[in-house]
Write an enzyme that holds these catalytic residues in place. Structure first.
Site, PDB file in Angstrom:
ATOM      1  N   SER A 240       0.861  -1.183   0.000  1.00 49.48           N
ATOM      2  CA  SER A 240       0.000   0.000   0.000  1.00 49.48           C
ATOM      3  C   SER A 240       0.890   1.223   0.000  1.00 49.48           C
ATOM      4  O   SER A 240       2.116   1.114   0.024  1.00 49.48           O
ATOM      5  CB  SER A 240      -0.881   0.000   1.247  1.00 49.48           C
ATOM      6  OG  SER A 240      -0.082   0.315   2.370  1.00 49.48           O
ATOM      7  N   LYS A 241       0.239   2.382   0.007  1.00 44.00           N
ATOM      8  CA  LYS A 241       1.002   3.633  -0.038  1.00 44.00           C
ATOM      9  C   LYS A 241       2.001   3.736   1.106  1.00 44.00           C
ATOM     10  O   LYS A 241       3.016   4.410   0.988  1.00 44.00           O
ATOM     11  CB  LYS A 241       0.041   4.819   0.015  1.00 44.00           C
ATOM     12  CG  LYS A 241      -0.647   5.030  -1.311  1.00 44.00           C
ATOM     13  CD  LYS A 241      -1.322   6.387  -1.357  1.00 44.00           C
ATOM     14  CE  LYS A 241      -2.236   6.449  -2.567  1.00 44.00           C
ATOM     15  NZ  LYS A 241      -3.624   6.675  -2.215  1.00 44.00           N
ATOM     16  N   ARG A 242       1.672   3.095   2.214  1.00 42.32           N
ATOM     17  CA  ARG A 242       2.598   3.099   3.366  1.00 42.32           C
ATOM     18  C   ARG A 242       3.993   2.630   2.951  1.00 42.32           C
ATOM     19  O   ARG A 242       4.991   3.002   3.543  1.00 42.32           O
ATOM     20  CB  ARG A 242       2.108   2.106   4.429  1.00 42.32           C
ATOM     21  CG  ARG A 242       1.169   2.662   5.429  1.00 42.32           C
ATOM     22  CD  ARG A 242       0.857   1.626   6.490  1.00 42.32           C
ATOM     23  NE  ARG A 242       0.480   0.318   5.946  1.00 42.32           N
ATOM     24  CZ  ARG A 242       1.183  -0.788   6.076  1.00 42.32           C
ATOM     25  NH1 ARG A 242       2.301  -0.778   6.753  1.00 42.32           N
ATOM     26  NH2 ARG A 242       0.766  -1.919   5.544  1.00 42.32           N
TER      27      ARG A 242
END
Ligand code: GLU
Length: 465
Positions: A240-242
């Protein structure tokens, strides 16, 4: 029958690595089997869907070379088909209207502690329903899931999957505002588009039995399903963007090339079964086999991406790399002649991971180093270094034949004569000329840069350090 597959992005964000991998596997399957590859924009969520994301997804796919057959299909333009399907399910009795209010449902949940729907309106009389309709009460439409049974399907990747209907309840297919839910639109579209194989992320596997029940209730052919393993970050959690950059656009901006990125994406969940992992798109198409896709989540490994990308650069001609650079930076080093630029590329492509990386790393071929790392200077420039470099400056001044071979000969005989090791001589020269302590053969760098520039840079270092 030739297969027909589709990629069905929801335009609520740009194309990310996971979506691109799904699109790629669909594309590979279609091309390998002389089938069709279609794209459907799942834009029924009007609040979150945006035209700019549709544009971005299409641009990224075009950049990657994942070209689709036929026109794009937009779910937002297909409402009639969904309404027709819901009507027909109601008429056949395979679906029913449910007038249970939110409060009622919540009360049941509070009492039973379960979120499962107990079929409140499943067996109500026509009269009861008529009364509610006349009062204008809102209703949802639920599928009448055959009780006491199970749905079994054979996933091309995950094998046989069995789901008991007691786990499914009578799920909603149209909300109280009349809008159809994803599982219904998906089935109607896949059927209308003639999709034979649904290839999508494993996060959709729980939807599949519900969709199969809808196909059956509508009397439609059920396609074959293949769910792809999730892509994970280094911490083994879903990418994910994390985890940093996950958008295809980012890799495009960073100068990764489509074929390299596709090659890396193809290895996320699949491998060609041979040692050789660096492949062109045509080679991947030839070797691709959907049934050989793994079940286990695939970790996105930037180091491996960089390696694959670097290998593509090594295999590529200098000319084609230069064209690639000029696509992303039209006026790249416009003041220098082409032959010089090609020689720089030739020397540096083996050390680069992307076109942008290559441009950055080759700075010192085009301009004097702007700055020197303090640590590098301390490590390389010792008390006796200036004397050594001064001697070399004199030797270089006298050289007429300025090519790699002559330079190597002269500098090596100097080292031998003075009993000096390679590191003591060549490292300071590299630092003075390139501003870095690593790089390709220094003799070749000197030869490419030419005498004047090399002497100018040595002089500057001698006055500075
Ligand atoms: N629109 C769904 C998504 O973006 C894909 C649904 C499907 O492939 O069946 O996840």
């Amino acid at each position: 029958m030739n297969p027909c597959v589709r990629f069905a992005p929801s335009p609520t964000g740009q194309l990310h690595i996971g979506g691109a991998r799904t699109a790629l596997f669909n594309y590979l399957f279609a091309r390998k089997n002389s089938g069709k590859f279609l794209v459907r924009i799942e834009d029924t969520d009007l609040e979150r869907s945006k035209q700019e994301y549709i544009d971005q997804i299409c641009e990224s796919m075009t950049w990657l070379g994942l070209t689709w057959d036929d026109d794009l299909v937009y779910q937002s333009k297909r409402t009639d088909g969904y309404e027709k399907a819901i009507r027909s399910l109601l008429e056949s009795g395979n679906a029913y209207r449910c007038f249970a209010s939110k409060d009622e449902l919540e009360k049941i949940r509070d009492k039973t502690g379960s979120y499962s729907y107990s079929g409140l309106w499943r067996d109500r009389s026509e009269k009861d329903i008529q009364v509610e309709m006349e009062e204008g009460k809102a209703f949802t439409v639920r599928l009448r899931v055959p009780g006491g049974k199970e749905t079994i399907f054979n996933d091309l990747i995950y094998g046989t999957i069995t789901v008991s209907h007691s786990e499914l309840n009578d799920f909603i297919i149209a909300r109280s505002d009349g809008s159809p839910v994803y599982n219904l639109t998906n089935v109607v579209d896949d059927s209308d588009m003639g999709i034979t194989h649904v290839i999508r992320g494993e996060d959709h596997i729980a939807n599949t039995p519900k969709q199969i029940l809808i196909y059956q209730a509508l009397g439609l052919d059920v396609p074959t399903f293949a769910h792809l393993p999730m892509i994970l970050g280094q911490d083994k959690k879903r990418l994910s963007k994390r985890h940093g950059a996950t958008g295809v656009q980012f890799y495009c901006n960073e100068g990764y090339q489509p074929e390299a990125l596709l090659n890396y994406l193809s290895l996320l969940g699949w491998n060609p079964g041979t040692e050789e992992e660096v492949m062109s798109l045509d080679e991947i198409i030839q070797k691709f086999d959907l049934t050989m896709v793994h079940k286990k989540g695939a970790v996105f490994d930037e180091k491996k991406l960089n390696w694959i990308s670097g290998q593509h650069l090594v295999k590529q001609s200098n000319e084609s790399i230069l064209s690639g650079i000029e696509i992303i930076r039209k006026d790249w080093r416009i003041d220098f002649d082409k032959a010089f630029k090609l020689s720089v590329i030739n020397l540096m492509k083996i050390r680069s991971k992307s076109l942008v990386d290559l441009m950055t790393q080759t700075d010192y071929f085009f301009s004097d180093p702007h700055e020197f790392g303090e640590k590098d200077v301390r490590k390389i420039w010792k008390n006796d270094t200036s004397d050594i470099v001064s001697d070399i400056q004199i030797i270089l001044m006298k050289i007429d034949q300025w090519d790699g071979e002559s330079l190597e000969k002269k500098l090596k005989s100097f080292m031998e004569e003075k009993g000096l090791g390679f590191g003591k001589v060549m490292k300071p020269i590299r630092l003075a000329i390139c501003g870095t302590i690593n790089g390709p053969s220094l003799f070749e760098i000197l030869s490419l840069l030419g005498k004047d520039i090399c002497l100018r840079r040595l002089k500057r270092a001698l006055s500075q350090f």
